[in-house]
Design an enzyme around this catalytic site. Structure first.
Site, PDB file in Angstrom:
ATOM      1  CG  LEU A 151      -1.976  -1.038   1.361  1.00 48.55           C
ATOM      2  CD1 LEU A 151      -2.723  -0.891   2.678  1.00 48.55           C
ATOM      3  CD2 LEU A 151      -2.953  -0.957   0.194  1.00 48.55           C
ATOM      4  CG  ASP A 152      -0.132   4.806  -2.213  1.00 48.81           C
ATOM      5  OD1 ASP A 152      -0.449   5.625  -1.332  1.00 48.81           O
ATOM      6  OD2 ASP A 152      -0.898   4.472  -3.136  1.00 48.81           O
ATOM      7  CE  LYS A 153       5.422   9.252   3.995  1.00 50.76           C
ATOM      8  NZ  LYS A 153       6.648  10.086   3.818  1.00 50.76           N
ATOM      9  CG  ASP A 154       0.029   9.841   0.086  1.00 49.00           C
ATOM     10  OD1 ASP A 154       0.494  10.237   1.174  1.00 49.00           O
ATOM     11  OD2 ASP A 154       0.447  10.236  -1.015  1.00 49.00           O
TER      12      ASP A 154
END
Length: 227
Positions: free
Chosen positions: A103-106
């Site tokens: 999952l990306d940082k955001d």
């Protein structure tokens, strides 16, 4: 059965040299008997370190509710990592504990971690079409045209030659939808929404295959059963 020093090292309790020192220091019991010979053979279920059973001796498979700003990387200089939210010695297990996809940082929500690399491959392989569900907050209101594009199976996203497989869409509010996909392309949901002329303001994964977050608090993890 394995050699005691190898068993403890594989479970992340230290390097081979470090666990030999633990054993020779009299901190390990096997089946209720103090053992100081690192070459002794043992089953993980029979071993106690400082009187405590070994942690996840039969493998790690957990669900983590990843907060925003946490990264799915082993590199410590990239900020707070998913691996910082689980027991630190898991990172030194052999096989290594890894996130199942990223999952990306955001993006927040459900993240699976495991040291079962065959399971990891099965869950991330495109041919198995594992469903991932994301609650998506949009910058502009959702409309029927956008819904038709997301579910069409013909939607092209920037940089990809092949269209996305059809998504399932559940309308949650004027600017909130749940999107379920069976692929795992880079930033796929964000790029699909952008291809429809909208923008993702917030993204939260609630389901991965048969697993869901349920009432798991942000930043917390729990053991789950294998699919």
């Amino acid at each position: 059965m394995l050699r005691l020093d190898r068993l403890l090292a594989n479970l992340g309790y230290g390097s081979r040299r470090e666990v030999i020192m633990l054993i020779r220091g009299g901190r390990v019991d096997v089946d209720g008997t103090r053992v100081v010979d690192p070459s002794s053979k043992a089953r993980s279920a029979d071993v106690r370190l400082d009187g405590v059973p070994l942690d996840h001796p039969h493998g790690v498979l957990v669900a983590l509710n990843k907060p925003v700003d946490v990264v799915c990387s082993h590199e410590p200089d990239e900020g707070t990592r998913a691996y910082d939210l689980v027991p630190p010695h898991w990172e030194y297990r052999n096989p290594r504990v890894e996130t199942v996809g990223r999952l990306d940082k955001d993006t927040s929500g459900l993240l699976i971690l495991t040291d079962d690399h065959q399971l990891l491959h099965r869950l991330t392989s495109p041919k198995h079409h594992v469903v991932k569900r994301y609650v998506t907050t949009l910058a502009a209101p959702f409309d029927e045209t956008m819904g038709a594009s997301l579910t069409s199976g013909t939607l092209l996203i920037d940089g990809d030659a092949n269209p996305c497989l059809p998504a399932e869409v559940e309308v949650l509010g004027a600017q909130s939808i749940a999107i379920s996909i069976t692929e795992g392309r880079y930033h796929q949901v964000r790029r699909m929404v952008a291809a429809c002329g909208n923008h993702v303001e917030a993204l939260h994964r609630t389901h991965f295959g048969e697993w869901s977050l349920d009432d798991l608090a942000e930043g917390q993890w729990t053991d789950i059963q294998r699919a």
